[in-house]
Design an enzyme around this catalytic site. Structure first.
Site, PDB file in Angstrom:
ATOM      1  N   THR A 179       0.904  -1.141   0.000  1.00  0.00           N
ATOM      2  CA  THR A 179       0.000   0.000   0.000  1.00  0.00           C
ATOM      3  C   THR A 179       0.942   1.189   0.000  1.00  0.00           C
ATOM      4  O   THR A 179       2.092   1.046   0.386  1.00  0.00           O
ATOM      5  CB  THR A 179      -0.841   0.003   1.312  1.00  0.00           C
ATOM      6  N   ARG A 207     -13.826  -7.844  -2.732  1.00  0.00           N
ATOM      7  CA  ARG A 207     -13.244  -7.616  -1.410  1.00  0.00           C
ATOM      8  C   ARG A 207     -12.906  -6.112  -1.270  1.00  0.00           C
ATOM      9  O   ARG A 207     -12.417  -5.483  -2.194  1.00  0.00           O
ATOM     10  CB  ARG A 207     -11.988  -8.479  -1.264  1.00  0.00           C
ATOM     11  N   VAL A 208     -13.204  -5.539  -0.120  1.00  0.00           N
ATOM     12  CA  VAL A 208     -12.986  -4.106   0.087  1.00  0.00           C
ATOM     13  C   VAL A 208     -11.777  -3.899   0.997  1.00  0.00           C
ATOM     14  O   VAL A 208     -11.660  -4.528   2.044  1.00  0.00           O
ATOM     15  CB  VAL A 208     -14.260  -3.444   0.673  1.00  0.00           C
ATOM     16  N   SER A 209     -10.896  -3.004   0.564  1.00  0.00           N
ATOM     17  CA  SER A 209      -9.665  -2.707   1.306  1.00  0.00           C
ATOM     18  C   SER A 209      -9.926  -1.702   2.429  1.00  0.00           C
ATOM     19  O   SER A 209     -10.851  -0.898   2.356  1.00  0.00           O
ATOM     20  CB  SER A 209      -8.661  -2.123   0.316  1.00  0.00           C
ATOM     21  N   GLY A 229      -0.656  -3.013   5.636  1.00  0.00           N
ATOM     22  CA  GLY A 229      -0.768  -4.339   6.254  1.00  0.00           C
ATOM     23  C   GLY A 229      -2.012  -5.033   5.760  1.00  0.00           C
ATOM     24  O   GLY A 229      -2.582  -4.662   4.728  1.00  0.00           O
ATOM     25  N   ILE A 230      -2.442  -6.022   6.493  1.00  0.00           N
ATOM     26  CA  ILE A 230      -3.645  -6.763   6.098  1.00  0.00           C
ATOM     27  C   ILE A 230      -4.886  -5.924   6.403  1.00  0.00           C
ATOM     28  O   ILE A 230      -5.140  -5.591   7.569  1.00  0.00           O
ATOM     29  CB  ILE A 230      -3.731  -8.091   6.880  1.00  0.00           C
ATOM     30  N   GLY A 231      -5.642  -5.627   5.355  1.00  0.00           N
ATOM     31  CA  GLY A 231      -6.790  -4.734   5.513  1.00  0.00           C
ATOM     32  C   GLY A 231      -7.775  -5.194   6.570  1.00  0.00           C
ATOM     33  O   GLY A 231      -8.290  -4.377   7.349  1.00  0.00           O
TER      34      GLY A 231
HETATM   35  N1  GLY Z   1      -3.981  -2.651   3.362  1.00  0.00           N
HETATM   36  C1  GLY Z   1      -4.312  -2.920   2.040  1.00  0.00           C
HETATM   37  C2  GLY Z   1      -5.312  -3.970   1.874  1.00  0.00           C
HETATM   38  O1  GLY Z   1      -5.341  -4.935   2.608  1.00  0.00           O
HETATM   39  O2  GLY Z   1      -6.110  -3.869   0.993  1.00  0.00           O
END
Ligand code: GLY
Length: 316
Positions: A179, A207-209, A229-231
Site C-alpha cells: 500500500t 473484497r474491500v480494502s 498491512g492486512i486490511g
Molecule cells: N492494506 C491494504 C489492503 O489490505 O487492501
C-alpha cells in the site's frame, strides 16, 4: 517562515511486511522513498498545503512500479487490477475515496475530486462513471512482474494468502502487504493524509480494502495516520481512526501509536502505520517485520527500513 508558521513535516510509506530479501531490494526501495520525500517536502517548504503535498506524494508513489498502488498494482484472483484510495483533510475533517476502481493512473486524483462532492466515497461502477465524467484517460496499471506473479500463483493453485508488496524480481516470492501512504503537516499547521493500494492481491472479487476507510486513512486537526498491512486486521483494530482519536483526546502521538500497536500485537494483527501530529511529532509503528517508510523532519530525511521495535518509534 513567519512567526505563526510551523516547520512542515512529512512521512510516507510503501507498505509493510517480511524483511526485504536482498541488499539490492533495500537500495531500490530507499532510493524511491527518499527521492519522493525530497520532492514533496520542497513543495511544503515553498508554502504548499498539506492536501497538495499528500496528493503529489500519492501520485509519485502510485507512479513508482515497485509499490502496490497505481502502476504496479497487484492482480486479484480473477487476474484483474482493482485499486482503492482515500484522502482526508484534517482541518476540515473531510474524507473521500474510491473503492475497487480500474483503468486509472492515479486513484488518488478521483479521491481528490470527491473532496468537493456531497457523495464522497464511490465504489467500482460509480468510480468508473466518474472517470468518464471527468474525461480522465483510460490507463492500464499492469506491469509484467505482477502478471508473472499472478500466473505463477495460478500454477500453484493460489495457495499464497497475498501478493508481494514490492514488485522487484528478487523480492516477488515473499509474502508482503503493499500500500502507499502520505501524511503531511504544512506551514500553517494543517494536516492531511492519503492512502492508495492495489489491495492484498489474489483476493476474492469485491473484497474491500481498509485503505478507503477511516480505519486505514484518517486525520483531524490534531493528527493524521495512514495504515498498511492486512486490511482485515486494520479494519478490526480501526487503527488509523483509533490512533488519531487518542491524540485528539490528549494522548501524545508516540504513546497513542505504541498503545495501538501493543493492542494489535496482542491480537496477532499484521499492520503498520505512519503518523504526524499538529505539534510536529513524527511517529510510526508496526507489528510486521518491516515497515517501508521515510520521513522529513525539517532538517533531514530518515527512514524505517532497518528499524526494529526496540528503537524509538517517533520523535518531534
Ligand atoms: N492494506 C491494504 C489492503 O489490505 O487492501
Amino acid at each position: 517562515m513567519s512567526a505563526n508558521q510551523v516547520q512542515p513535516k512529512l512521512i510516507i510509506h510503501g507498505g509493510a511486511g517480511g524483511h526485504l530479501k536482498s541488499a539490492k531490494g533495500e537500495i531500490i526501495v530507499r532510493q524511491a522513498l527518499h527521492s519522493i520525500i525530497e520532492e514533496v517536502y520542497s513543495l511544503l517548504t515553498y508554502g504548499g498545503s498539506a492536501i497538495d503535498a499528500v496528493i503529489m506524494g500519492c501520485q509519485l508513489l502510485e507512479n513508482q512500479p515497485i509499490f502496490n498502488a497505481g502502476t504496479g498494482s497487484v492482480l486479484q484472483s480473477d487476474g484483474q487490477i482493482r485499486m482503492s484510495a482515500a484522502l482526508m483533510d484534517g482541518a476540515r475533517q473531510r474524507f473521500s475515496g474510491v473503492i475497487n476502481v480500474s483503468r486509472v493512473r492515479h486513484p488518488i486524483e478521483l479521491a481528490n475530486f470527491l473532496q468537493g462532492e456531497d457523495d464522497r466515497v464511490l465504489s467500482d461502477y460509480g468510480a468508473f462513471e466518474l472517470l468518464r465524467e471527468l474525461n480522465i484517460p483510460m490507463y492500464d496499471p499492469l506491469i509484467d512482474i505482477r502478471l508473472k506473479e499472478w500466473i505463477q500463483e495460478r500454477e500453484e493453485n493460489f495457495d499464497k494468502e497475498m501478493a508481494g508488496v514490492v514488485a522487484e524480481q528478487e523480492l516477488i516470492h515473499e509474502p508482503r502487504k503493499g500500500t502507499i501512504g502520505v501524511v503531511a503537516l504544512d506551514c500553517n499547521g494543517k494536516i492531511a493524509v492519503g492512502t492508495s493500494t492495489g489491495g492484498k492481491g489474489l483476493e476474492r472479487i469485491g473484497r474491500v480494502s481498509d485503505s478507503a476507510m477511516p480505519a486505514g486513512n484518517y486525520a483531524d486537526a490534531s493528527a493524521g495516520v495512514s495504515c498498511t498491512g492486512i486490511g482485515e486486521d486494520i479494519m478490526e483494530e480501526c487503527l488509523a481512526a483509533k490512533i488519531v482519536i487518542r491524540v485528539t483526546d490528549g494522548m501524545s502521538l508516540v504513546d497513542a501509536m505504541e498503545k495501538s500497536m501493543t493492542e494489535s500485537r496482542s491480537r496477532k494483527r499484521d499492520v503498520g502505520a505512519i503518523a504526524l501530529a499538529a505539534d510536529g511529532t513524527i511517529s510510526w509503528g508496526k507489528t510486521s517485520e518491516v515497515l517501508l517508510a521515510a520521513y522529513h523532519d525539517g532538517e533531514k530525511i530518515g527512514d524505517t527500513l532497518n528499524w526494529n521495535n526496540q528503537e524509538l518509534a517517533g520523535y518531534q
